[in-house]
Design an enzyme around this catalytic site. Structure first.
Site, PDB file in Angstrom:
ATOM      1  N   HIS A 278      -3.091   7.489   1.795  1.00 49.85           N
ATOM      2  CA  HIS A 278      -3.662   6.067   1.061  1.00 49.85           C
ATOM      3  C   HIS A 278      -4.917   5.943   1.679  1.00 49.85           C
ATOM      4  O   HIS A 278      -5.231   6.419   2.876  1.00 49.85           O
ATOM      5  CB  HIS A 278      -2.680   5.285   1.932  1.00 49.85           C
TER       6      HIS A 278
ATOM      7  N   CYS B  24       0.599  -1.247   0.077  1.00 47.46           N
ATOM      8  CA  CYS B  24      -0.184   0.133  -0.022  1.00 47.46           C
ATOM      9  C   CYS B  24       0.770   1.244  -0.089  1.00 47.46           C
ATOM     10  O   CYS B  24       0.498   2.325  -0.366  1.00 47.46           O
ATOM     11  CB  CYS B  24      -0.818  -0.029   1.178  1.00 47.46           C
TER      12      CYS B  24
ATOM     13  N   ASN C  62     -10.334   0.221  -0.378  1.00 49.72           N
ATOM     14  CA  ASN C  62      -8.688   0.102  -0.351  1.00 49.72           C
ATOM     15  C   ASN C  62      -7.901  -0.363  -1.783  1.00 49.72           C
ATOM     16  O   ASN C  62      -8.130  -1.790  -1.728  1.00 49.72           O
ATOM     17  CB  ASN C  62      -8.002  -0.641   0.832  1.00 49.72           C
TER      18      ASN C  62
HETATM   19  O1  UT7 Z   1      -3.966  -0.632   3.379  1.00 54.10           O
HETATM   20  C1  UT7 Z   1      -2.924  -1.358   4.234  1.00 54.10           C
HETATM   21  C2  UT7 Z   1      -3.199  -0.962   5.528  1.00 54.10           C
HETATM   22  N1  UT7 Z   1      -4.370  -1.530   5.943  1.00 54.10           N
HETATM   23  C3  UT7 Z   1      -4.744  -1.031   7.068  1.00 54.10           C
HETATM   24  O2  UT7 Z   1      -4.215  -0.242   7.377  1.00 54.10           O
HETATM   25  C4  UT7 Z   1      -6.092  -1.561   7.747  1.00 54.10           C
HETATM   26  C5  UT7 Z   1      -5.871  -1.297   9.100  1.00 54.10           C
HETATM   27  N2  UT7 Z   1      -6.938  -1.824  10.118  1.00 54.10           N
HETATM   28  C6  UT7 Z   1      -8.496  -1.561   9.717  1.00 54.10           C
HETATM   29  O3  UT7 Z   1      -8.747  -0.681   8.805  1.00 54.10           O
HETATM   30  C7  UT7 Z   1      -9.256  -2.022  10.797  1.00 54.10           C
HETATM   31  O4  UT7 Z   1      -8.785  -2.736  11.651  1.00 54.10           O
HETATM   32  C8  UT7 Z   1     -10.694  -3.003  10.283  1.00 54.10           C
HETATM   33  C9  UT7 Z   1     -11.506  -2.337   9.417  1.00 54.10           C
HETATM   34  C10 UT7 Z   1     -10.089  -4.098   9.538  1.00 54.10           C
HETATM   35  C11 UT7 Z   1     -11.377  -3.449  11.398  1.00 54.10           C
HETATM   36  O5  UT7 Z   1     -11.754  -2.671  12.289  1.00 54.10           O
HETATM   37  P1  UT7 Z   1     -11.579  -2.680  14.013  1.00 54.10           P
HETATM   38  O6  UT7 Z   1     -12.329  -1.778  14.551  1.00 54.10           O
HETATM   39  O7  UT7 Z   1      -9.983  -2.759  14.246  1.00 54.10           O
HETATM   40  O8  UT7 Z   1     -12.403  -4.036  14.383  1.00 54.10           O
HETATM   41  P2  UT7 Z   1     -11.825  -5.430  14.795  1.00 54.10           P
HETATM   42  O9  UT7 Z   1     -10.785  -6.105  13.749  1.00 54.10           O
HETATM   43  O10 UT7 Z   1     -11.189  -5.199  16.066  1.00 54.10           O
HETATM   44  O11 UT7 Z   1     -12.991  -6.187  14.779  1.00 54.10           O
HETATM   45  C12 UT7 Z   1     -14.155  -5.894  15.621  1.00 54.10           C
HETATM   46  C13 UT7 Z   1     -15.357  -7.081  15.569  1.00 54.10           C
HETATM   47  C14 UT7 Z   1     -14.593  -8.486  15.744  1.00 54.10           C
HETATM   48  O12 UT7 Z   1     -15.551  -9.211  16.313  1.00 54.10           O
HETATM   49  P3  UT7 Z   1     -15.282  -9.691  18.060  1.00 54.10           P
HETATM   50  O13 UT7 Z   1     -14.104 -10.186  18.180  1.00 54.10           O
HETATM   51  O14 UT7 Z   1     -15.481  -8.193  18.491  1.00 54.10           O
HETATM   52  O15 UT7 Z   1     -16.579 -10.306  18.257  1.00 54.10           O
HETATM   53  C15 UT7 Z   1     -14.342  -9.054  14.228  1.00 54.10           C
HETATM   54  O16 UT7 Z   1     -14.496 -10.334  14.246  1.00 54.10           O
HETATM   55  O17 UT7 Z   1     -15.534  -7.002  13.970  1.00 54.10           O
HETATM   56  C16 UT7 Z   1     -15.821  -8.388  13.589  1.00 54.10           C
HETATM   57  N3  UT7 Z   1     -15.795  -8.260  12.121  1.00 54.10           N
HETATM   58  C17 UT7 Z   1     -16.761  -8.110  11.217  1.00 54.10           C
HETATM   59  N4  UT7 Z   1     -17.985  -7.934  11.634  1.00 54.10           N
HETATM   60  C18 UT7 Z   1     -18.779  -7.873  10.531  1.00 54.10           C
HETATM   61  C19 UT7 Z   1     -14.457  -8.270  11.360  1.00 54.10           C
HETATM   62  N5  UT7 Z   1     -14.797  -8.374   9.981  1.00 54.10           N
HETATM   63  C20 UT7 Z   1     -16.125  -8.139  10.280  1.00 54.10           C
HETATM   64  C21 UT7 Z   1     -17.073  -7.944   8.968  1.00 54.10           C
HETATM   65  N6  UT7 Z   1     -18.549  -7.837   9.395  1.00 54.10           N
HETATM   66  N7  UT7 Z   1     -16.770  -7.763   7.697  1.00 54.10           N
END
Ligand code: UT7
Length: 321
Positions: A248, A114, A278
């Site tokens: 980005h 990225c 993304n």
């Molecule tokens: O481009 C390269 C760089 N990339 C990035 O910088 C991406 C960085 N990360 C992010 O953008 C975010 O971390 C995400 C968008 C990927 C996730 O957001 P988050 O607020 O960090 O959520 P999380 O990973 O802590 O997940 C929260 C909850 C989890 O459930 P539990 O464990 O709390 O029950 C996940 O399993 O959301 C769940 N979850 C989903 N729920 C519904 C993960 N993906 C999904 C989904 N739909 N698609």
């Protein structure tokens, strides 16, 4: 007089197929509401069957050449940032060179995921300032839909396909226009935060993307703010001098968190994450192209771009349009 790499033209290409968040509801355990609130993404474009990264890159390059009023014969070289090449080799760069009808100059790919477009811009700037080239096409092009695990809800809703192309031109009389400062970083200790689980010398397959989203999120805001400050300081500038942040586009919360750390309001940020998702190395040139096309970015504007991705690799560029 100072020799600088100045923007001469910009263009982009997005595949026709637009996929809204609702597409994923029912296929995997997710909702439009979760995707919007956690990432800011509302829709993304996916390449058609048979449409490759070099196809997207070529269309973006043609748009940039038209915008610049140039032909491919006016270009000395092509640098393409991509992690989703058509083939393991030759480079996407040489494929685009051929598709544009260029039979001179050089072309190569840069792989920094990225952060790829920032790395490609730094390389292009160095070649131009050193006098190795007068005009370069710098392209970010990706087909991340090809490396998605469609059963992994934590990644497959986040990425999209597209390409953006910028033409940089050597100018001796640019005053303070052009690329003013750059900053590059990487740290392989973070490899497991974002990687593809296949490759030529391991599995012999192209693999699927794996990401530890939350730990990466926490790294991203700190590292992006710090590389942005370093690049601005090298240019003798501060956040107050920035007209447009063209970041980005991984997650609106990362973009907003970084802007806040830099003391910049969101109305000075070019946002495309809602429409493109993304697109990895393509996201910055896509956002630049859209900001120029809709008249927000104009000659003389100070632009700050920053990106982080797999590696981890991250960096920033300060340029005056
Ligand atoms: O481009 C390269 C760089 N990339 C990035 O910088 C991406 C960085 N990360 C992010 O953008 C975010 O971390 C995400 C968008 C990927 C996730 O957001 P988050 O607020 O960090 O959520 P999380 O990973 O802590 O997940 C929260 C909850 C989890 O459930 P539990 O464990 O709390 O029950 C996940 O399993 O959301 C769940 N979850 C989903 N729920 C519904 C993960 N993906 C999904 C989904 N739909 N698609």
């Amino acid at each position: 007089m100072t020799r600088r790499a100045v923007a001469r033209g910009i263009g982009h290409y997005l595949p026709d197929r637009i996929v809204p968040n609702s597409h994923f509801e029912g296929l995997i355990d997710t909702t439009d509401e979760w995707i919007r609130t956690r990432s800011g993404i509302e829709r993304r474009h996916f390449a058609a069957e048979g449409q490759t990264t070099s196809d997207l890159a070529t269309r973006a390059a043609e748009a940039a050449l038209a915008h610049a009023g140039l032909t491919a014969q006016d270009i000395d070289g092509i640098i393409i940032a991509t992690s989703t090449p058509d083939l393991t080799f030759p480079s996407v760069g040489t494929m685009v060179q051929h598709a544009l009808g260029m039979t001179r100059g050089f072309a190569f790919d840069v792989q920094a995921v990225c952060a790829g477009f920032i790395y490609a811009l730094c390389n292009a700037n160095a070649l131009i300032v050193a006098g190795q080239a007068d005009r370069l096409l710098v392209i970010g092009a990706e087909t991340f839909s090809r490396i998605m695990d469609w059963e992994d809800r934590s990644t497959c809703v986040l990425f999209g396909d597209g390409a953006g192309a910028l033409i940089l031109e050597a100018r001796e009389d640019a005053e303070d226009r052009g690329i003013l400062a750059t900053d590059l970083n990487s740290d392989g200790r973070y490899r497991d935060m974002l990687y593809v689980d296949g490759g030529v010398s391991t599995t012999g397959t192209s693999g699927k993307l794996r990401m530890q989203g939350n730990p990466l999120f926490r790294q991203a805001v700190d590292k992006l703010a710090s590389t942005a400050v370093t690049a601005l300081e090298r240019a003798g500038l501060s956040g107050a001098d920035v007209d447009w942040v063209v970041p980005h586009q991984a997650n609106i919360r990362i973009i907003a968190g970084t802007a806040k750390k830099l003391g910049l309001p969101m109305d000075r940020v070019i946002l495309t994450v809602q429409d493109h998702g993304n697109t990895s190395a393509a996201s910055i040139p896509l956002a630049l192209s859209i900001g120029v096309a809709d008249g927000r970015i104009t000659t003389g504007d100070l632009i700050l771009s920053e990106a982080i991705g797999g590696g981890l690799a991250w960096g920033a560029v300060v340029m005056r349009w």
